[in-house]
Design a protein around this motif. Structure first.
Motif, mmCIF file in Angstrom:
data_model
loop_
_atom_site.group_PDB
_atom_site.id
_atom_site.type_symbol
_atom_site.label_atom_id
_atom_site.label_comp_id
_atom_site.label_asym_id
_atom_site.label_seq_id
_atom_site.Cartn_x
_atom_site.Cartn_y
_atom_site.Cartn_z
ATOM 1 N N TYR A 66 -8.995 -49.304 11.855
ATOM 2 C CA TYR A 66 -7.770 -50.065 11.564
ATOM 3 C C TYR A 66 -8.068 -51.296 10.715
ATOM 4 O O TYR A 66 -7.375 -51.585 9.740
ATOM 5 C CB TYR A 66 -7.114 -50.465 12.892
ATOM 6 C CG TYR A 66 -6.044 -51.527 12.803
ATOM 7 C CD1 TYR A 66 -4.752 -51.216 12.409
ATOM 8 C CD2 TYR A 66 -6.333 -52.859 13.152
ATOM 9 C CE1 TYR A 66 -3.762 -52.202 12.352
ATOM 10 C CE2 TYR A 66 -5.358 -53.835 13.097
ATOM 11 C CZ TYR A 66 -4.073 -53.505 12.698
ATOM 12 O OH TYR A 66 -3.102 -54.487 12.634
ATOM 13 N N VAL A 126 -1.231 -41.382 11.551
ATOM 14 C CA VAL A 126 -1.113 -42.399 12.579
ATOM 15 C C VAL A 126 0.357 -42.767 12.668
ATOM 16 O O VAL A 126 1.107 -42.574 11.702
ATOM 17 C CB VAL A 126 -1.982 -43.640 12.234
ATOM 18 C CG1 VAL A 126 -1.446 -44.358 11.014
ATOM 19 C CG2 VAL A 126 -2.106 -44.592 13.418
ATOM 20 N N THR A 127 0.798 -43.277 13.803
ATOM 21 C CA THR A 127 2.189 -43.692 13.946
ATOM 22 C C THR A 127 2.299 -45.212 13.888
ATOM 23 O O THR A 127 1.313 -45.926 14.123
ATOM 24 C CB THR A 127 2.793 -43.206 15.275
ATOM 25 O OG1 THR A 127 2.137 -43.895 16.360
ATOM 26 C CG2 THR A 127 2.630 -41.698 15.428
ATOM 27 N N GLU A 171 1.254 -46.730 17.118
ATOM 28 C CA GLU A 171 -0.196 -46.839 17.273
ATOM 29 C C GLU A 171 -0.735 -48.071 16.537
ATOM 30 O O GLU A 171 -1.635 -48.751 17.038
ATOM 31 C CB GLU A 171 -0.870 -45.580 16.731
ATOM 32 C CG GLU A 171 -0.728 -44.352 17.618
ATOM 33 C CD GLU A 171 -1.372 -43.133 16.972
ATOM 34 O OE1 GLU A 171 -2.528 -42.814 17.326
ATOM 35 O OE2 GLU A 171 -0.725 -42.505 16.111
ATOM 36 N N ARG A 218 -0.128 -51.105 18.636
ATOM 37 C CA ARG A 218 -1.062 -51.151 19.766
ATOM 38 C C ARG A 218 -2.462 -51.548 19.303
ATOM 39 O O ARG A 218 -3.179 -52.256 20.014
ATOM 40 C CB ARG A 218 -1.075 -49.801 20.469
ATOM 41 C CG ARG A 218 0.213 -49.541 21.253
ATOM 42 C CD ARG A 218 0.285 -48.136 21.811
ATOM 43 N NE ARG A 218 1.482 -47.966 22.644
ATOM 44 C CZ ARG A 218 1.943 -46.791 23.058
ATOM 45 N NH1 ARG A 218 1.289 -45.668 22.726
ATOM 46 N NH2 ARG A 218 3.027 -46.712 23.802
ATOM 47 N N GLU A 255 6.181 -53.549 20.889
ATOM 48 C CA GLU A 255 6.068 -52.097 20.798
ATOM 49 C C GLU A 255 7.395 -51.374 20.982
ATOM 50 O O GLU A 255 7.469 -50.160 20.758
ATOM 51 C CB GLU A 255 5.065 -51.602 21.836
ATOM 52 C CG GLU A 255 3.657 -52.128 21.606
ATOM 53 C CD GLU A 255 2.703 -51.771 22.733
ATOM 54 O OE1 GLU A 255 3.017 -50.819 23.472
ATOM 55 O OE2 GLU A 255 1.669 -52.442 22.878
#
Length: 476
Positions: free
Chosen positions: A6, A23-24, A27, A30, A54
């Motif tokens: 990341y 990836v979402t 995610e 998070r 979130e």
């Protein structure tokens, strides 16, 4: 995606991964939280990671597809969120207004996940306050991250988010960018609207934008945040094409003015001067015409643009509205002295402020008119240690000394807040001790396009993505 992966991506890269389904957006949020938990206790850059970060819907679209974003705790606002301006006077205050800037951020797909530290009222070049403590520089925790967007810079440098909101009234984006090894653009006056509450803040000297790590993120952010809104005091000339498209355009041959001498009371450190000279040589090798320039203004001219009167009136009105009292219990030592100084400024000096600004704009404009861009240091020195004369918590500094120290250390940045020209700090070098050195490129008014192309050229010729601060999420 692992945290170590990341932190390697810029905002554009993360958005592309979301588009590709690798990836979402959830995610990414998070992962940003995980990065925050790993490094923020050391750097103290984020003062609030939103509990509902979130669960806020609607951030997996737009150019940035849910990329995590942070808000500086002064300036542009989010309705219902805390904005305490780094000050005990505003502790617990929440905004009832959504700034146009954050409306655009949401439309662009940026998910704002928290707020970052700033010195009290964003007034100094060091991000430390009685309310929130000291923000450390990820490259050296004993050094300042800069100010006033120091929390934003430290968070991006340490990998919490790849991009963050900042604001700049005298260098407050470019200073922390220089000291934290980032890109920091202060756009032309009017390029990014300050509405609905701050369309022409500080007589047009203060502007809003972002700090980031890559030129393509800077260009993409310009596309998303640029443009007028109702109530803006004037409409700046709009670009011929998108700024992302400028990344594929030829730069052409430019006339470059180079500042190799001090413009204020602080002399350039040898390593900073060496970086200016090396960059000038590089631009010459690229085919540009390079000419040395003398300081385009006298420090006393910039000093005259500080009166403190508007700050004093604003503080009195804000305190009255909140039912609070201005005292040593609510304002830091330097801020309180500056308030008292501004409260007692004679009306004649207040009335002369606009004329002081006009004269400075005219003089600087004439001095640099022959050049397409200017090359200057961003800061005359590398990041300083915490405390000392630049801190608003210093009880010994007077109001006049506060002005003098700001004029001296912001000698290459504040002048272009007055003129309204766009200027960008690029992380082109490091000192022998490993501290970042930023170089400033200044464009003609309204010409961010040239800055994008030149910044791209310098990023390609002197890449910086391989450099790593001491404190960085992901253990890399």
């Amino acid at each position: 995606m692992r945290l170590s992966e990341y932190v390697e991506y810029d905002a554009t890269g993360l958005a592309s991964l979301v588009s590709a389904g690798e990836v979402t957006a959830l995610e990414l949020t998070r992962l940003a939280r995980k990065a925050h938990e790993e490094v923020n206790t050391r750097i103290n850059a984020v003062i609030e990671f939103y509990e509902d970060a979130e669960t806020v819907p609607g951030f997996d679209a737009g150019r940035f597809n849910g990329v995590p974003f942070l808000r500086k705790d002064i300036g542009e606002t989010e309705a219902g969120r805390l904005q305490e301006k780094g000050s005990r006077l505003f502790k617990g205050c929440r905004s009832d207004t959504d700034s146009y800037f954050f409306r655009r951020a949401r439309e662009a797909g940026l998910r704002t996940i928290g707020r970052t530290t700033t010195p009290e009222l964003g007034a100094t070049v060091m991000t430390e306050s009685i309310l929130n403590g000291i923000t450390g520089n990820p490259w050296d925790l004993a050094r300042s991250a800069g100010g006033s967007s120091g929390g934003a810079a430290a968070a991006v440098a340490a990998g919490i988010t790849p991009i963050a909101h900042g604001s700049d009234g005298g260098g407050s984006i470019r200073i922390p960018a220089s000291w934290c090894g980032l890109i920091g653009l202060n756009p032309s006056r009017g390029r990014v609207s300050g509405g609905p509450n701050n369309q022409d803040e500080s007589f047009g000297r203060s502007r809003t934008f972002v700090l980031c790590r890559t030129v393509r993120d800077m260009a993409a952010a310009l596309d998303e945040f640029s443009g007028p809104h109702p109530g803006d005091p004037f409409i700046i000339v709009q670009p011929n094409r998108s700024y992302v498209e400028e990344l594929s355009q030829s730069t052409g041959r430019l006339r470059v003015g180079v500042a190799r001498t001090s413009w204020g009371a602080i002399n350039l450190e040898p390593e900073v001067l060496h970086t200016v000279e090396a960059t000038a040589t590089l631009l010459h090798e690229m085919g540009h015409t390079v000419t040395d320039i003398e300081p385009p203004y006298e420090p006393i001219e910039y000093s005259r643009t500080y009166t403190g009167a508007s700050t004093a009136r604003w503080l009195e009105e804000a305190a009255r509205a909140m039912g609070r009292t201005i005292s040593a219990d609510t304002l830091e030592p330097v801020t309180l002295k500056w308030y008292e100084y501004g409260r007692d400024v004679p009306l004649s000096r207040v009335e002369g402020l606009q004329e002081a600004l006009r004269k400075m704009r005219f003089r600087v404009g004439e001095a640099i008119h022959a050049f397409d861009i200017l090359l200057t240091p961003t800061m005359p020195i590398v990041a300083v240690s915490h405390g000392g004369i630049y801190s608003a918590t210093n009880p010994t500094i007077s109001a006049n000394e506060y002005v003098e120290t700001n004029v001296a250390i912001c000698q290459y940045t504040g002048v272009f807040n007055v003129t309204g020209q766009p200027s960008v700090s690029l992380p082109l070098a490091q000192s022998a001790s490993g501290l970042p050195i930023g170089i400033q490129i200044v464009g003609r008014f309204g010409d961010e396009a040239t800055l994008v192309r030149v910044a791209r050229d310098l990023e390609e010729a002197r890449p910086w993505r391989h450099r790593r601060p001491q404190v960085r999420a992901g253990g890399s």
